[in-house]
Motif scaffolding. Structure first.
Motif, short mmCIF file in Angstrom:
data_model
loop_
_atom_site.label_atom_id
_atom_site.label_comp_id
_atom_site.label_asym_id
_atom_site.label_seq_id
_atom_site.Cartn_x
_atom_site.Cartn_y
_atom_site.Cartn_z
N MET A 1 -32.11 1.37 -17.73
CA MET A 1 -32.94 2.56 -17.96
C MET A 1 -32.49 3.68 -17.03
SD MET A 1 -36.80 1.24 -18.71
CE MET A 1 -37.16 0.45 -20.27
N GLN A 2 -32.61 4.90 -17.51
CA GLN A 2 -32.14 6.05 -16.75
C GLN A 2 -33.26 7.07 -16.52
OE1 GLN A 2 -28.83 6.57 -15.46
NE2 GLN A 2 -28.94 4.36 -15.86
N LEU A 3 -33.06 7.87 -15.49
CA LEU A 3 -34.00 8.95 -15.16
C LEU A 3 -33.23 10.27 -15.05
CD1 LEU A 3 -36.23 7.33 -12.36
CD2 LEU A 3 -36.93 7.91 -14.68
N THR A 4 -32.32 10.50 -15.95
CA THR A 4 -31.42 11.63 -15.85
C THR A 4 -32.16 12.94 -15.63
OG1 THR A 4 -29.90 10.47 -17.33
CG2 THR A 4 -29.51 12.82 -16.98
N ASP A 5 -31.98 13.49 -14.42
CA ASP A 5 -32.57 14.77 -14.00
C ASP A 5 -34.11 14.78 -14.00
OD1 ASP A 5 -30.12 15.92 -13.43
OD2 ASP A 5 -29.86 16.66 -15.47
N LYS A 6 -34.72 13.63 -14.11
CA LYS A 6 -36.17 13.56 -13.98
C LYS A 6 -36.56 13.73 -12.51
CE LYS A 6 -37.21 12.45 -18.31
NZ LYS A 6 -38.01 13.34 -19.18
N VAL A 7 -37.68 14.39 -12.27
CA VAL A 7 -38.12 14.70 -10.91
C VAL A 7 -39.25 13.76 -10.51
CG1 VAL A 7 -39.19 16.45 -9.44
CG2 VAL A 7 -37.45 17.13 -11.12
N SER A 8 -39.06 13.07 -9.39
CA SER A 8 -40.05 12.11 -8.90
C SER A 8 -40.51 12.50 -7.51
CB SER A 8 -39.45 10.69 -8.83
OG SER A 8 -38.99 10.27 -10.09
N ILE A 9 -41.80 12.35 -7.27
CA ILE A 9 -42.36 12.44 -5.92
C ILE A 9 -42.71 11.02 -5.49
CG2 ILE A 9 -44.27 13.27 -4.50
CD1 ILE A 9 -44.51 15.68 -6.37
N ILE A 10 -42.19 10.60 -4.35
CA ILE A 10 -42.43 9.26 -3.84
C ILE A 10 -43.03 9.39 -2.45
CG2 ILE A 10 -41.44 7.01 -3.33
CD1 ILE A 10 -39.03 7.87 -5.12
N THR A 11 -44.26 8.94 -2.27
CA THR A 11 -44.91 9.08 -0.96
C THR A 11 -44.52 7.90 -0.07
OG1 THR A 11 -46.96 7.92 -1.56
CG2 THR A 11 -46.84 10.29 -2.02
N GLY A 12 -44.49 8.16 1.23
CA GLY A 12 -44.07 7.12 2.16
C GLY A 12 -42.64 6.70 1.93
N VAL B 1 -32.40 7.66 -7.67
CA VAL B 1 -31.22 8.52 -7.60
C VAL B 1 -30.04 7.86 -8.32
CG1 VAL B 1 -29.51 9.53 -6.04
CG2 VAL B 1 -31.94 9.75 -5.52
N ALA B 2 -29.89 6.56 -8.13
CA ALA B 2 -28.82 5.83 -8.81
C ALA B 2 -28.98 5.89 -10.33
CB ALA B 2 -28.79 4.38 -8.35
N ALA B 3 -30.21 6.05 -10.79
CA ALA B 3 -30.50 6.15 -12.23
C ALA B 3 -30.43 7.59 -12.72
CB ALA B 3 -31.86 5.54 -12.53
N GLY B 4 -29.97 8.50 -11.86
CA GLY B 4 -29.78 9.89 -12.29
C GLY B 4 -30.90 10.84 -11.97
N GLY B 5 -31.91 10.36 -11.26
CA GLY B 5 -33.07 11.20 -10.99
C GLY B 5 -32.95 12.05 -9.75
N LYS B 6 -33.93 12.95 -9.60
CA LYS B 6 -34.10 13.75 -8.39
C LYS B 6 -35.37 13.27 -7.70
CE LYS B 6 -32.00 17.84 -10.50
NZ LYS B 6 -32.19 19.27 -10.87
#
Length: 257
Positions: free
Chosen positions: A1-12, A26-31
């Motif tokens: 599965m990919q997250l190409t250019d998807k934006v994620s907020i990860i707390t902690g 990031v390895a899956a293409g996300g920001k």
């Protein structure tokens, strides 16, 4: 599965499980926005991925103002928010009759208020774009109880209810909500518990690890950061609302459903 250019907020996300999830995304293409109360550590973590893929955001998840400001900073930079991973957490252990009220409130504020505040802050962006995934870092303790962990167990149980409400409210607006429920992951948070539980329970540290932490597993192994990160990616990238309002145990069989 990919997250190409998807934006994620990860707390902690400056260390531990949160950092592992950021690395996988990031390895899956996300920001990724590395949201952490320790800004120096957040900047250092973000630098490992490069400024085109990561940003550091100072965020105390118990502060309404800090959460709202941090989420706006991410949206202003990257124009959208696709995934929230509410991961920030701490652990304090005492028997119920000895649990300081301030410690109880701190635990619920970080784990439960933090999940609520960050969800409330990202939902308008997700609703406007018609898509989004909210992921809570639960625990086997979302399903079971252990001695000495009253507020932790209470908060982790509460995350199941909050995720289900968000799943109900967000379904027609394209937003999913799910909970990861890991077993013990060998992080500094868990390492800190080993001597504390040994003292409180009057047993050896080896017994804490083998009997309390791993005794219920089928392999006598800790869950890994990578195990949890893979489930986070599954929840983040799943292509439809068929997977929403759910919790997934990642515990080497400690708890089975």
């Amino acid at each position: 599965m990919q997250l190409t250019d998807k934006v994620s907020i990860i707390t902690g996300a400056a260390s531990g499980i949160g950092f592992g999830i950021a690395k996988r995304f990031v390895a899956a293409g996300g920001k990724v926005a590395i949201a952490d109360i320790n800004m120096d550590a957040a900047r250092k973590a973000a630098a490992e991925f490069g400024e085109d893929r990561a940003m550091a955001v100072e965020m105390d998840v118990t502060s309404e103002a800090a959460v709202n400001a941090g989420v706006k900073t991410v949206a202003d930079r990257w124009g959208r928010i696709d995934v929230l991973v509410s991961n920030a957490g701490v652990q304090i252990v005492h028997p119920v009759e000895q649990f300081p009220f301030d410690a109880w409130k701190k635990m619920l504020a970080i784990h439960l208020d933090g999940a609520f505040l960050t969800s409330r802050a990202v939902l308008p962006y997700m609703y406007e774009q018609g898509s989004g995934s909210i992921i809570f870092q639960g625990s086997v303790h979302s399903k079971l109880a252990s001695a000495l962990k009253a507020p932790y167990v209470t908060a982790k149980h509460g995350l199941l209810g909050l995720a289900r409400v968000i799943a109900k409210e967000g379904g027609e607006k394209g937003v999913r909500a799910n909970v990861i429920c890991p077993g013990f992951v060998r992080t500094p948070l868990v390492d800190k518990q080993i001597p504390e539980q040994a003292e409180n329970l009057g047993i050896s540290e080896e017994e804490v690890v083998n009997d309390i932490m791993l005794g219920g597993t089928v392999t006598k192994e800790f869950t890994t950061i990578e195990d949890v990160a893979e489930i986070a990616l599954l929840f983040a990238a799943f292509p439809s609302a068929a997977l929403t309002g759910q919790s997934l145990l990642v515990s080497h069989g400690w708890c089975m459903e």
